[in-house]
Design a protein around this motif. Sequence first.
Motif, mmCIF file in Angstrom:
data_model
loop_
_atom_site.group_PDB
_atom_site.id
_atom_site.type_symbol
_atom_site.label_atom_id
_atom_site.label_comp_id
_atom_site.label_asym_id
_atom_site.label_seq_id
_atom_site.Cartn_x
_atom_site.Cartn_y
_atom_site.Cartn_z
ATOM 1 N N GLU A 29 0.826 -1.213 0.000
ATOM 2 C CA GLU A 29 0.000 0.000 0.000
ATOM 3 C C GLU A 29 0.857 1.259 0.000
ATOM 4 O OE1 GLU A 29 -3.127 0.154 2.930
ATOM 5 O OE2 GLU A 29 -3.125 -2.026 3.047
ATOM 6 N N GLY A 30 0.223 2.330 -0.403
ATOM 7 C CA GLY A 30 0.861 3.636 -0.383
ATOM 8 C C GLY A 30 0.013 4.613 -1.158
ATOM 9 N N ARG A 31 0.666 5.637 -1.666
ATOM 10 C CA ARG A 31 -0.001 6.621 -2.514
ATOM 11 C C ARG A 31 0.845 6.746 -3.769
ATOM 12 N NH1 ARG A 31 -3.603 10.938 -2.139
ATOM 13 N NH2 ARG A 31 -3.042 12.716 -3.442
ATOM 14 N N THR A 40 -3.975 3.345 -4.378
ATOM 15 C CA THR A 40 -3.584 2.975 -3.021
ATOM 16 C C THR A 40 -2.785 1.682 -3.024
ATOM 17 O OG1 THR A 40 -5.526 4.064 -2.110
ATOM 18 C CG2 THR A 40 -4.460 2.441 -0.704
ATOM 19 N N GLU A 42 4.900 7.025 -3.064
ATOM 20 C CA GLU A 42 4.955 7.179 -1.614
ATOM 21 C C GLU A 42 4.453 5.897 -0.939
ATOM 22 O OE1 GLU A 42 2.994 10.174 1.665
ATOM 23 O OE2 GLU A 42 3.102 10.812 -0.423
ATOM 24 N N PRO A 43 5.322 4.885 -0.824
ATOM 25 C CA PRO A 43 4.892 3.641 -0.195
ATOM 26 C C PRO A 43 4.638 3.835 1.299
ATOM 27 C CG PRO A 43 7.235 3.574 -0.648
ATOM 28 C CD PRO A 43 6.708 4.849 -1.251
ATOM 29 N N ARG A 44 3.743 3.043 1.817
ATOM 30 C CA ARG A 44 3.444 3.088 3.243
ATOM 31 C C ARG A 44 4.461 2.210 3.972
ATOM 32 N NH1 ARG A 44 -2.405 2.004 4.241
ATOM 33 N NH2 ARG A 44 -2.515 4.101 3.409
ATOM 34 N N ILE A 45 5.264 2.831 4.806
ATOM 35 C CA ILE A 45 6.280 2.131 5.593
ATOM 36 C C ILE A 45 5.811 2.137 7.048
ATOM 37 C CG2 ILE A 45 8.702 2.073 6.298
ATOM 38 C CD1 ILE A 45 8.349 1.751 3.282
ATOM 39 N N TRP A 103 10.542 -2.172 -1.988
ATOM 40 C CA TRP A 103 10.046 -0.922 -2.564
ATOM 41 C C TRP A 103 10.981 -0.348 -3.624
ATOM 42 C CZ3 TRP A 103 5.330 -0.080 -3.036
ATOM 43 C CH2 TRP A 103 4.425 -0.444 -2.054
#
Length: 68
Positions: free
Chosen positions: A7-9, A22, A38-41, A57
């Motif tokens: 997930e991310g933006r 997403t 913009e990955p969710r970390i 990523w």
Amino acid sequence: MLKTRAEGRFTIRLNGCLQTYTYFKDIPAQFDELINFEPRIPVGPHSPQQHAEIDLWNYRLQLLQSRC
């Protein structure tokens, strides 16, 4: 590869229109331009599985760059 949600933006330009996703898997195979990656970390400390996911990523970014 790990089975993760990835997930991310992620924003791309496709046919002149901006599209935001997403989930990494939803991004089209071909597009015009990568605008935002913009990955969710997750907040640390990280488990070994989370470290493996984070390490992916950079590979995923390379994949996206090769699609445009």
